[in-house]
Design a protein around this motif. Structure first.
Motif, PDB file in Angstrom:
ATOM      1  N   GLN A   1      -4.285   1.689  -1.006  1.00  0.00           N
ATOM      2  CA  GLN A   1      -3.696   1.544   0.324  1.00  0.00           C
ATOM      3  C   GLN A   1      -3.119   0.147   0.555  1.00  0.00           C
ATOM      4  N   LYS A   2      -3.825  -0.874   0.067  1.00  0.00           N
ATOM      5  CA  LYS A   2      -3.340  -2.242   0.254  1.00  0.00           C
ATOM      6  C   LYS A   2      -4.146  -3.180  -0.622  1.00  0.00           C
TER       7      LYS A   2
ATOM      8  N   PHE B   1      -0.859  -7.026   1.918  1.00  0.00           N
ATOM      9  CA  PHE B   1       0.252  -6.289   1.320  1.00  0.00           C
ATOM     10  C   PHE B   1      -0.070  -4.796   1.421  1.00  0.00           C
ATOM     11  N   ASN B   2       0.555  -4.127   2.386  1.00  0.00           N
ATOM     12  CA  ASN B   2       0.283  -2.714   2.646  1.00  0.00           C
ATOM     13  C   ASN B   2       1.179  -1.820   1.793  1.00  0.00           C
ATOM     14  N   ASN B   3       0.621  -0.676   1.423  1.00  0.00           N
ATOM     15  CA  ASN B   3       1.396   0.362   0.732  1.00  0.00           C
ATOM     16  C   ASN B   3       2.045   1.257   1.781  1.00  0.00           C
ATOM     17  N   ALA B   4       3.353   1.440   1.684  1.00  0.00           N
ATOM     18  CA  ALA B   4       4.074   2.257   2.671  1.00  0.00           C
ATOM     19  C   ALA B   4       3.681   3.725   2.600  1.00  0.00           C
TER      20      ALA B   4
END
Length: 505
Positions: A123-124, A113-116
Motif C-alpha cells: 500500500q505504501k 509514498f502511497n500506492n495509487a
C-alpha cells in the motif's frame, strides 16, 4: 624527600594509556545502558506508550513500523526544559541540590509514498529520519556528612593493587615520570606525594599503609556537576501491506558527550593531634564517542480498533574515549619540612587522552497493544524487557568488571501506559511509566516511577503539543565515583516541560 609540585600554566598532553580497566566501573557501563522517555510532546504525554500506535516521530524509536501509520509527509521539532532535584542522605546528613537546562530534544521528518492502486499488496512505504536526545546527563549533586572511612582507601587501592593488577613499586613513586605513568600509577603517585600513605615498615602483607589520622570520623563533602547527553539519529524505512500489516527498520547512529566534574573534600577532624588536616581531590572526566544499533518492528491490525506490535532493539555498541584532568590539595603542617605553611599542591596541569574502548549495552524486546476508539481517542500499553546482565566492556582488561556486571545486574521490565482523547481540535493525554531496577539488589539503582500529561491543538495542517512529565528514582552515588565504597542515597526527582510543533506537508 617527597616532591612539592605546583604548575601555574595548563599543559595539554596526549598520552595513550592502558588505564580504562582501572578508571571505569560497572556503574559507567550502566549509565550508557539506561534510557529515558524523551522525544515529542505527544509521545511524552502518553508516557512513551506508542509502540502499537505509531504516527509519531518518537514512536518509531520504540517500533520502527510506526512510521508507516503516517498518511502525509510530516515534520516535527521539539524543545524541552529539564529540571532535576536531588536529595542526598550521607551518614544521616541530608543535602539538596537542583539543576535546570534547556535543549532541542527532537527534530525529524517522514516522507510517505502511497500506492495509487488501493488493492495493491504494498500500500505504501515511508522514509524517515529522527534525532532525539535519548538521555540527558545534566545534573548537579551536593553530598556531605561524617564518614568512618577516609579517602585514603581510594589511593591505597591503586597503590597496593586491585583487580589482579600488581602493586605500584616504591621506585616508580619516588623517581617515575608522572607524564608516562598508567592511570593506576598516577593515582598512587598523587596519594603518596600528598602523604596520604607511606611505605610499610612493620612487615605487613601490603607494600603501603595509610598515613591518615585514625582518631575518629572524617567530615566529607562532594560537589558533582555533570553535563552532556546521549543522542540518537534514526534512519527509518517502513512499509504497509494490505490494510493491516506494518513492518519497519531503523538504523541508529549514537553520539555520546559526557562531562563529569567532581570536587571531593575531606576534613580529618584532627586539629588536636596534628598531622594531616585536610584533603581536596578535584577530577574532571570528559567522555565522548559514538556507536550504532538496529531496530526491527511490526504492527498488526487485529481488528479495525485493536492493534498489536512487537519490536526488537539490538545491543548498542559505543566506542568511547576519556580525557582526565586531576589535582590534589593537602594541608599537613607536619608532613613536609620543605613547605612553609603546610600546603601541598599536586597539580600536574595536564589533560590525558586515554585509549578508546567499547561498551555494549543490552538489547530490548517491546510488546505493545493499542485500542483505537475511532477519532475519539485511544488507550495503549507497552511492556519492554531488557537483560542488563549482558552489559559488557569489550576488552579482556575488563574481565573482573564484566564479571561484576554479570553477577549484579538482572533482567528488568518496563511498563508504559498511555491514553489520548480528542475534543474538536484539542487532544488531552495522560501516561504512566514504571521501570524496574537493572540491579538484582534493587537498590544500587532503584525502580523508576513516572507520570505525564499533555495537551495538543490542531490547526489543520499543523499542530502544537505541550507535555509535562514527572519521574523519580533513587540510587546510590559515591562521593568520588571511581573506586570508593562510601555512597550517599540520592533521590532524584525530574520535572520536564516539552513543546512540539508538527507540520503536515
Amino acid at each position: 624527600m617527597k616532591q612539592y609540585i605546583y604548575a601555574a600554566a595548563l599543559l595539554v598532553a596526549n598520552v595513550a594509556l592502558y588505564a580504562q580497566g582501572d578508571l571505569n566501573t560497572a556503574a559507567d557501563a550502566v549509565r550508557y545502558s539506561l534510557d529515558n522517555t524523551t522525544g515529542t510532546a505527544r509521545f511524552r504525554g502518553l508516557g512513551g506508550a506508542m509502540g502499537a500506535v505509531g504516527g509519531d516521530l518518537s514512536a518509531m524509536s520504540v517500533n520502527p513500523a510506526g512510521s508507516a501509520i503516517f498518511n502525509y509527509n510530516t515534520g516535527t521539532a521539539t524543545g524541552a526544559v529539564y529540571n532535576v532535584k536531588n536529595k542526598a542522605n550521607y551518614y544521616g546528613t541530608h543535602t539538596t541540590d537542583k539543576d535546570s537546562s534547556v535543549d532541542m530534544a527532537q527534530v525529524g521528518g517522514v516522507f510517505v509514498f502511497n500506492n495509487a492502486n488501493e488493492n495493491a499488496f504494498l500500500q505504501k512505504f515511508t522514509l524517515g529520519f529522527n534525532y532525539e536526545n535519548s538521555n540527558s546527563f545534566e545534573n548537579s549533586l551536593y553530598m556531605a556528612g561524617t564518614s568512618p572511612n577516609s579517602i585514603d582507601q581510594y589511593f591505597l587501592g591503586y597503590a597496593n593493587g586491585r583487580g589482579g593488577r600488581p602493586a605500584v613499586s616504591l621506585n616508580t613513586l619516588n623517581t617515575g615520570n608522572y607524564n608516562y605513568m598508567t592511570f593506576a600509577e598516577q593515582q598512587a603517585y598523587l596519594g603518596y606525594n600528598a602523604y596520604v600513605f607511606n611505605p610499610t615498615t612493620d612487615g605487613s602483607n601490603t607494600p603501603y599503609v595509610t598515613n591518615m589520622p585514625q582518631t575518629g570520623n572524617y567530615a566529607q563533602q562532594s560537589r558533582i556537576q555533570n553535563t552532556g547527553y546521549n543522542g540518537k539519529i534514526a534512519l527509518n524505512f517502513a512499509t504497509q501491506f494490505k490494510q493491516s500489516v506494518y513492518l519497519g527498520i531503523n538504523l541508529n547512529i549514537h553520539v555520546t558527550n559526557y562531562v563529569n566534574n567532581i570536587s571531593f573534600y575531606e576534613d580529618t577532624n584532627n586539629l588536636s593531634s596534628g598531622g594531616m588536616q585536610e584533603l581536596q581531590f578535584d577530577n574532571r572526566r570528559y567522555t565522548y564517542g559514538g556507536g550504532f544499533s538496529l531496530d526491527l518492528g511490526g504492527i498488526v491490525k487485529i481488528t479495525e480498533q485493536l492493534r498489536a506490535g512487537l519490536a526488537w532493539k539490538s545491543p548498542t555498541w559505543l566506542r568511547l574515549q576519556d580525557e582526565i584532568t586531576q589535582s590534589l590539595y593537602a594541608y599537613c603542617p607536619e608532613c613536609d619540612a620543605s613547605t612553609s605553611n603546610g600546603n601541598i599542591i599536586l597539580d600536574p596541569g595536564m589533560t590525558y587522552i586515554l585509549d578508546d574502548y567499547t561498551v555494549r549495552s543490552p538489547g530490548k524486546w517491546t510488546g505493545s497493544l493499542a485500542y483505537i476508539f475511532g477519532k475519539s481517542g485511544l488507550v495503549s500499553v507497552d511492556y519492554a524487557l531488557q537483560d542488563f546482565s549482558n552489559t559488557r566492556f569489550s576488552s579482556s582488561r575488563y574481565g573482573y568488571i564484566n564479571d561484576e556486571l554479570s553477577q549484579t545486574l538482572d533482567m528488568a521490565g518496563e511498563l508504559r501506559v498511555g491514553t489520548e482523547w480528542r475534543v474538536k481540535n484539542f487532544s488531552f493525554r495522560g501516561g504512566y511509566r514504571f521501570a524496574q531496577s537493572p540491579y538484582k539488589n534493587g537498590t544500587t539503582v532503584g525502580d523508576l516511577q513516572g507520570y505525564s500529561g499533555g495537551v495538543g491543538i490542531s490547526f489543520g495542517d499543523s499542530k502544537l503539543d505541550l507535555a509535562y512529565s514527572w519521574y523519580r528514582r533513587d540510587a546510590d552515588v559515591s562521593l568520588l565515583q571511581q573506586g570508593t565504597v562510601d555512597a550517599a542515597r540520592v533521590q532524584s526527582t525530574n520535572n520536564n516541560i516539552v513543546l512540539s510543533y508538527t507540520i503536515d506537508l
